[in-house]
Design a protein around this motif. Sequence first.
Motif, PDB file in Angstrom:
ATOM      1  N   LEU A 113      -9.545  -3.747 -10.422  1.00 19.94           N
ATOM      2  CA  LEU A 113     -10.891  -3.894  -9.850  1.00 19.94           C
ATOM      3  C   LEU A 113     -11.290  -5.357  -9.694  1.00 19.94           C
ATOM      4  N   ALA A 114     -10.907  -6.186 -10.647  1.00 18.39           N
ATOM      5  CA  ALA A 114     -11.287  -7.608 -10.587  1.00 18.39           C
ATOM      6  C   ALA A 114     -10.617  -8.326  -9.424  1.00 18.39           C
ATOM      7  N   GLU A 115      -9.468  -7.817  -8.960  1.00 16.72           N
ATOM      8  CA  GLU A 115      -8.733  -8.469  -7.871  1.00 16.72           C
ATOM      9  C   GLU A 115      -9.122  -7.940  -6.501  1.00 16.72           C
ATOM     10  N   LEU A 116      -9.854  -6.833  -6.466  1.00  9.79           N
ATOM     11  CA  LEU A 116     -10.144  -6.193  -5.180  1.00  9.79           C
ATOM     12  C   LEU A 116     -10.919  -7.084  -4.209  1.00  9.79           C
ATOM     13  N   PRO A 117     -11.987  -7.767  -4.650  1.00  8.14           N
ATOM     14  CA  PRO A 117     -12.784  -8.534  -3.669  1.00  8.14           C
ATOM     15  C   PRO A 117     -11.974  -9.544  -2.863  1.00  8.14           C
ATOM     16  N   GLU A 118     -11.052 -10.302  -3.515  1.00  4.59           N
ATOM     17  CA  GLU A 118     -10.302 -11.326  -2.792  1.00  4.59           C
ATOM     18  C   GLU A 118      -9.297 -10.715  -1.818  1.00  4.59           C
ATOM     19  N   ARG A 119      -8.942  -9.445  -2.027  1.00  3.06           N
ATOM     20  CA  ARG A 119      -7.988  -8.784  -1.146  1.00  3.06           C
ATOM     21  C   ARG A 119      -8.681  -7.958  -0.068  1.00  3.06           C
ATOM     22  N   LEU A 120     -10.007  -7.905  -0.136  1.00  2.00           N
ATOM     23  CA  LEU A 120     -10.735  -6.916   0.660  1.00  2.00           C
ATOM     24  C   LEU A 120     -10.762  -7.236   2.149  1.00  2.00           C
ATOM     25  N   ASP A 121     -10.943  -8.498   2.524  1.00  2.00           N
ATOM     26  CA  ASP A 121     -11.158  -8.842   3.928  1.00  2.00           C
ATOM     27  C   ASP A 121     -10.031  -8.339   4.824  1.00  2.00           C
ATOM     28  N   ASN A 122      -8.795  -8.626   4.447  1.00  2.00           N
ATOM     29  CA  ASN A 122      -7.682  -8.208   5.285  1.00  2.00           C
ATOM     30  C   ASN A 122      -7.510  -6.698   5.300  1.00  2.00           C
ATOM     31  N   VAL A 123      -7.772  -6.049   4.159  1.00  2.00           N
ATOM     32  CA  VAL A 123      -7.654  -4.589   4.111  1.00  2.00           C
ATOM     33  C   VAL A 123      -8.680  -3.948   5.048  1.00  2.00           C
ATOM     34  N   LEU A 124      -9.899  -4.453   5.023  1.00  2.00           N
ATOM     35  CA  LEU A 124     -10.923  -3.935   5.936  1.00  2.00           C
ATOM     36  C   LEU A 124     -10.516  -4.172   7.389  1.00  2.00           C
ATOM     37  N   ARG A 125      -9.962  -5.345   7.652  1.00  2.00           N
ATOM     38  CA  ARG A 125      -9.541  -5.667   9.015  1.00  2.00           C
ATOM     39  C   ARG A 125      -8.442  -4.710   9.485  1.00  2.00           C
ATOM     40  N   ASP A 159      -2.514   9.045  -1.952  1.00  2.00           N
ATOM     41  CA  ASP A 159      -3.056   7.686  -1.928  1.00  2.00           C
ATOM     42  C   ASP A 159      -2.023   6.636  -1.557  1.00  2.00           C
ATOM     43  N   ASP A 160      -0.792   7.026  -1.257  1.00  2.00           N
ATOM     44  CA  ASP A 160       0.256   6.035  -1.065  1.00  2.00           C
ATOM     45  C   ASP A 160       0.026   5.125   0.131  1.00  2.00           C
ATOM     46  N   ARG A 161      -0.653   5.599   1.161  1.00  2.00           N
ATOM     47  CA  ARG A 161      -0.880   4.720   2.306  1.00  2.00           C
ATOM     48  C   ARG A 161      -1.859   3.605   1.940  1.00  2.00           C
ATOM     49  N   LEU A 162      -2.827   3.920   1.084  1.00  2.00           N
ATOM     50  CA  LEU A 162      -3.746   2.877   0.633  1.00  2.00           C
ATOM     51  C   LEU A 162      -3.001   1.861  -0.231  1.00  2.00           C
ATOM     52  N   ARG A 163      -2.097   2.333  -1.097  1.00  2.00           N
ATOM     53  CA  ARG A 163      -1.267   1.410  -1.882  1.00  2.00           C
ATOM     54  C   ARG A 163      -0.441   0.508  -0.960  1.00  2.00           C
ATOM     55  N   LEU A 164       0.114   1.120   0.085  1.00  2.00           N
ATOM     56  CA  LEU A 164       0.948   0.357   1.005  1.00  2.00           C
ATOM     57  C   LEU A 164       0.127  -0.702   1.745  1.00  2.00           C
ATOM     58  N   ILE A 165      -1.102  -0.380   2.102  1.00  2.00           N
ATOM     59  CA  ILE A 165      -1.964  -1.361   2.767  1.00  2.00           C
ATOM     60  C   ILE A 165      -2.184  -2.569   1.860  1.00  2.00           C
ATOM     61  N   PHE A 166      -2.467  -2.324   0.588  1.00  2.00           N
ATOM     62  CA  PHE A 166      -2.689  -3.446  -0.326  1.00  2.00           C
ATOM     63  C   PHE A 166      -1.415  -4.256  -0.530  1.00  2.00           C
ATOM     64  N   THR A 167      -0.254  -3.590  -0.514  1.00  2.00           N
ATOM     65  CA  THR A 167       1.007  -4.326  -0.622  1.00  2.00           C
ATOM     66  C   THR A 167       1.197  -5.228   0.596  1.00  2.00           C
ATOM     67  N   CYS A 168       0.966  -4.669   1.780  1.00  2.00           N
ATOM     68  CA  CYS A 168       1.136  -5.438   3.010  1.00  2.00           C
ATOM     69  C   CYS A 168       0.122  -6.572   3.130  1.00  2.00           C
ATOM     70  N   CYS A 169      -0.999  -6.436   2.447  1.00  2.00           N
ATOM     71  CA  CYS A 169      -2.044  -7.465   2.500  1.00  2.00           C
ATOM     72  C   CYS A 169      -2.060  -8.325   1.239  1.00  2.00           C
ATOM     73  N   HIS A 170      -0.939  -8.370   0.557  1.00  2.00           N
ATOM     74  CA  HIS A 170      -0.862  -9.172  -0.669  1.00  2.00           C
ATOM     75  C   HIS A 170      -1.033 -10.653  -0.325  1.00  2.00           C
ATOM     76  N   PRO A 171      -1.773 -11.401  -1.148  1.00  2.00           N
ATOM     77  CA  PRO A 171      -2.020 -12.829  -0.822  1.00  2.00           C
ATOM     78  C   PRO A 171      -0.770 -13.687  -0.812  1.00  2.00           C
ATOM     79  N   ALA A 172       0.344 -13.206  -1.379  1.00  2.00           N
ATOM     80  CA  ALA A 172       1.579 -13.978  -1.337  1.00  2.00           C
ATOM     81  C   ALA A 172       2.222 -13.982   0.047  1.00  2.00           C
ATOM     82  N   LEU A 173       1.788 -13.060   0.910  1.00  2.00           N
ATOM     83  CA  LEU A 173       2.336 -12.980   2.261  1.00  2.00           C
ATOM     84  C   LEU A 173       1.552 -13.901   3.190  1.00  2.00           C
TER      85      LEU A 173
END
Length: 412
Positions: free
Chosen positions: A176-188, A107-121
């Motif tokens: 889980l509560a934070e997933l929706p706000e991070r979802l758009d960029n991850v899907l993109r 699952d590490d690539r999925l973790r990395l995607i969420f790191t790269c799509c962190h809202p602080a960036l």
Amino acid sequence: MEEAELRQRVEAIYRSDSRRVLATLIRLLGDFDLAEEALHDAFIAAVQQWPRDGLPANPRAWLVSAGRFKAIDSLRRRARFDASKRHLVAELEEAASAFLEGEDVEDDRLRLIFTCCHPALPADAQVPLTLREVCDLKTEEIARAFLSSPSTIAQRIVRAKAKIRDAHIPYQVPALAELPERLDNVLRVIYLVFNEGYSASSGDSLTRTDLSAEAIRLARLLLELLPDPEVMGLLALMLLHDSRRAARATADGELVLLDDQDRTLWDHGQIAEGLALVAQAMASRRVGAYLLQAAIAAVHAQAADAAVTDWRQIVGLYDVLQRLVQSPVVALNRAVAIAMRDGPEAGLAQVDALLEAGELADYHLAHAARADFCRRLGRKDEARAAYESALALARQEPERRFIEMRLRELDG
């Protein structure tokens, strides 16, 4: 195993697993640059040791372990001259003792995607960073996808890496509560990965199967985490597009357009899964951009042949999509659908307006569409000029050969 054969296996493992190994090393080491150096060192060690010791039972875990310890050794040497590194070495040595070669790193690539799509960036750095680090796309390839310059993309990536390091952005899938706000960029990101695999931006091959398969795998993981209609829509869209893979090129690698494809070669298992996901997502009545695109792909998938395609329904779906997403590429695809429904002259008027606006001036498919409409209208000179513009911009060899074939047909 002979040494030459083992070297081939190492090369194959590099192609299939190097980005997964890198993702895990980034998690374990907490630093992009250190992880990339460790990945390089791990594969050098593999080339040196595996011919002597044999292929390990779990090559990916072996590479992660080797890379991690190589990084610790490197930091130890640096710590002699930089006291600030000593604490980091101690932390990594303690953590290394807990790492098991059998540890699941899937699952590490999925973790990395969420790191790269962190809202602080910065928003304009998130996707390029992910495409570079997760998918190993070159900076030039990413720049073409964003219609930007390689230097601009490179600067964004460097700054984003520094931000992750300096701000200690966590390497994890969010709660889980934070997933929706991070979802758009991850899907993109996942969709851009798929697109690069489904239709490579440059090179000799029409497709890169490894990238599209990885995008589908990541979407499945994401759907397990968050059964959202847009996640379903994206997975459906990718499955429906990927179902055509075997029919998209001839045995010689030449491009075959959708209308000319042998639909018996389509993967009907993928189509069935995609259609079921579209139906399930539509039942939620929460319609987003990926779900609408999947619905368009579903109309194509349900047509027994090109002649019976329901272009009226496709145009209607594009109308809704265009209201939702103000994108010149969506507008171009809608223009093509209008041409199929109402004739090439109607489509040409739409494409000319888009080209005049300037946003698609460097997009080869816009010029290719204009060329095709002019060809169908018998306006050969205009068609030739548009094909030449498309050829000058195209970077993928199968597409270039297809355009050159159209030009020869005009001259014939």
